[in-house]
Design an enzyme around this catalytic site. Structure first.
Site, PDB file in Angstrom:
ATOM      1  N   LYS A  23     -52.947  53.628  -5.404  1.00 11.11           N
ATOM      2  CA  LYS A  23     -52.174  53.634  -6.667  1.00 11.11           C
ATOM      3  C   LYS A  23     -52.813  55.003  -7.220  1.00 11.11           C
ATOM      4  CE  LYS A  23     -53.895  51.263 -10.273  1.00 11.11           C
ATOM      5  NZ  LYS A  23     -54.217  50.431 -11.284  1.00 11.11           N
ATOM      6  N   ARG A  28     -50.825  59.934  -9.386  1.00  8.39           N
ATOM      7  CA  ARG A  28     -51.314  61.447  -9.819  1.00  8.39           C
ATOM      8  C   ARG A  28     -50.525  62.618  -8.890  1.00  8.39           C
ATOM      9  NH1 ARG A  28     -55.842  58.434 -10.437  1.00  8.39           N
ATOM     10  NH2 ARG A  28     -57.578  59.296 -11.705  1.00  8.39           N
ATOM     11  N   GLY A  97     -51.487  51.847 -16.393  1.00  4.73           N
ATOM     12  CA  GLY A  97     -52.438  52.744 -17.195  1.00  4.73           C
ATOM     13  C   GLY A  97     -52.138  54.137 -16.297  1.00  4.73           C
ATOM     14  N   ASP A 314     -63.277  48.960 -10.079  1.00  8.53           N
ATOM     15  CA  ASP A 314     -62.443  47.946  -9.703  1.00  8.53           C
ATOM     16  C   ASP A 314     -62.826  47.168  -8.448  1.00  8.53           C
ATOM     17  OD1 ASP A 314     -60.632  48.737 -11.664  1.00  8.53           O
ATOM     18  OD2 ASP A 314     -59.397  50.131 -10.071  1.00  8.53           O
ATOM     19  N   ASN A 337     -65.998  48.749 -18.997  1.00  4.91           N
ATOM     20  CA  ASN A 337     -64.603  49.121 -19.186  1.00  4.91           C
ATOM     21  C   ASN A 337     -63.910  48.053 -18.481  1.00  4.91           C
ATOM     22  OD1 ASN A 337     -65.223  49.659 -16.373  1.00  4.91           O
ATOM     23  ND2 ASN A 337     -63.707  51.635 -16.531  1.00  4.91           N
ATOM     24  N   LYS A 341     -59.036  46.582 -19.385  1.00  2.00           N
ATOM     25  CA  LYS A 341     -58.301  46.852 -17.881  1.00  2.00           C
ATOM     26  C   LYS A 341     -57.162  46.135 -18.149  1.00  2.00           C
ATOM     27  CE  LYS A 341     -61.082  49.688 -15.457  1.00  2.00           C
ATOM     28  NZ  LYS A 341     -60.467  50.680 -14.595  1.00  2.00           N
ATOM     29  N   ARG A 387     -56.016  42.159  -9.526  1.00  2.00           N
ATOM     30  CA  ARG A 387     -57.364  41.995  -8.947  1.00  2.00           C
ATOM     31  C   ARG A 387     -57.895  40.588  -8.904  1.00  2.00           C
ATOM     32  NH1 ARG A 387     -57.356  46.493  -6.578  1.00  2.00           N
ATOM     33  NH2 ARG A 387     -56.803  48.406  -7.766  1.00  2.00           N
TER      34      ARG A 387
END
Length: 428
Positions: A23, A28, A97, A314, A337, A341, A387
């Protein structure tokens, strides 16, 4: 009523998984291909919700691309410069995101009038640190609802210059600035305040920028220097490597109930930091073999671990459920963080681990898991978080079934995850 999926106890996992595209790399690469001069053939692109949101946005911005029937090959005609909208435009980005953050920056080049919005959860995911940095470079950005959160109205104006950005919440803010800066009029210097989280994700960004012809110098990930007035150039073709975060579930399954599982599409030359997950499994006692294009894992006697996992946030979630099968407690540290998420993953993980019988201590930025002697059958809430659904599939590697609520939430990154998981599994 939410749909649910009950997984029966699994005796053994064995086999090979060809991983879907990453992903992080897919989104990107799609954006850089759109900005670049020339046409780029992207292979092994992920087909999932987050990628579709990026493709829909690029299409609305006038980018031409052709997708193969299975949506894993995408030929993108680059615009050779910034993305612009002739008319005011509103782009809906779901909960992606990896689309929201980079587009928020790239669309501040020029003087278009664009609104970026998304699902209710996207409006709870902070973006203030990125907006602050873009404003330092001249961008005109308004919050349309809550200060520091999407939806945003962008009206161009970003020229580059001296920027500081807080590195403690999300590496995606820095990724967004890095990808935008070469196209700005002025040279850009980006200074990071605080410790930069998820550094390996910045390496993915720098690797991709280099593939599209742009080098970025940095001083120990604290100061980045980017020349302005540059143009991305198509590499011709680019192969998206397999998703290392997605690999974590299959490798962990093998560590718990192998057999041997091989994942292909990533290996020792991978650009993704989440491949380091395999090293954590090895520390816990699994047997791991690395090839150029694969990682293989076999069962071992797993021991609990106490470790800083900021570099693999992750994949670290998978360690939290793997901990159910280890001897002794496991502590995962420096993962604040998780809270910003797809959901507040620290609270979600603690809540659901307790349901299956674990004793859990949830700290501000850590989680400690003490496995139970016997796992309890439970209905696992997934919080619209792909997840969570995938992590808790591992509970079925016990002698207890597990029910996953809203299993389709895996569509964000891995639509056919449960089919792939079943293919490796031999039921007890």
């Amino acid at each position: 009523m939410l749909e649910s999926l009950t997984l029966q106890p699994i005796a053994l996992v064995n086999g090979t998984v060809n991983l879907p595209g990453s992903k992080s790399v897919s989104n990107r690469a799609l954006l850089l291909a759109a900005l670049a001069e020339g046409t780029t053939q992207l292979n092994n692109v992920l087909d999932s919700d987050d990628i579709r949101h990026m493709l829909n946005a690029l299409q609305a911005l006038g980018v031409d691309f052709r997708l193969s029937a299975d949506r894993t090959c995408c030929e993108v005609d680059g615009l050779g410069g910034k993305l612009v909208a002739e008319q005011p435009l509103s782009l809906f980005l779901g909960n992606a995101g990896t689309a929201m953050r980079p587009l928020a920056a790239v669309l501040c080049l020029g003087n278009s009038d664009i609104v970026l919005t998304g699902e209710p959860r996207m409006k709870e995911r902070p973006i203030g640190h990125l907006v602050d940095a873009l404003r330092q470079g001249g961008a005109q950005i308004d919050y349309l609802e809550q200060e520091n959160y999407p939806p945003l109205r962008l009206r161009g104006g970003f020229r580059g210059g001296e920027l500081t950005v807080d590195g403690r919440v999300s590496s995606q803010f820095l990724t967004a600035l890095l990808m935008t800066a070469p196209l700005a009029e002025q040279d850009t210097t980006i200074r990071i305040m605080g410790d930069l989280v998820s550094k390996p994700y910045i390496d993915i960004t720098l690797h991709l920028m280099k593939a599209f012809g742009i080098d970025v110098g940095h001083e120990n990930y604290q100061i980045f220097h980017i020349k302005g007035g540059q143009t991305y150039r198509s590499p011709g073709t680019y192969l998206v490597e397999g998703d290392a975060s997605s690999a974590s579930y299959f490798l962990a399954a093998a560590a718990i109930k192998g057999g041997t599982v091989r994942v292909t599409g990533i290996g020792k030359k991978s650009v993704q930091g989440d491949t380091k997950f395999a090293d954590v499994l090895e520390k816990m006692g699994a047997k791991v073999t690395w090839g150029d294009d694969y990682i293989e894992c076999s069962r071992g006697e797993l021991q609990g671990i106490d470790m800083d996992m900021n570099h693999i946030p992750d994949a670290a979630m998978t360690i939290a459920t793997t901990a159910l099968f280890a001897t002794g407690p496991t502590t995962i540290r420096n993962i604040y963080n998780w809270r910003v998420k797809e959901t507040d993953r620290l609270t979600a993980m603690a809540t659901e681990l307790r349901k299956v019988g674990a004793e859990v201590e949830e700290g501000e930025d850590y989680i400690r898991v003490v496995p139970p002697l016997q796992l309890t059958a439970a209905d696992i809430g997934t919080y619209d978080d792909h997840r969570m659904a995938m992590c808790f599939s591992l509970v079925a590697l016990s002698d207890t079934p597990v029910t996953i609520l809203d299993p389709k939430c895996t569509a964000k990154t891995f639509p056919d995850y449960f089919e792939q998981f079943a293919r490796l599994s031999q039921l007890a």
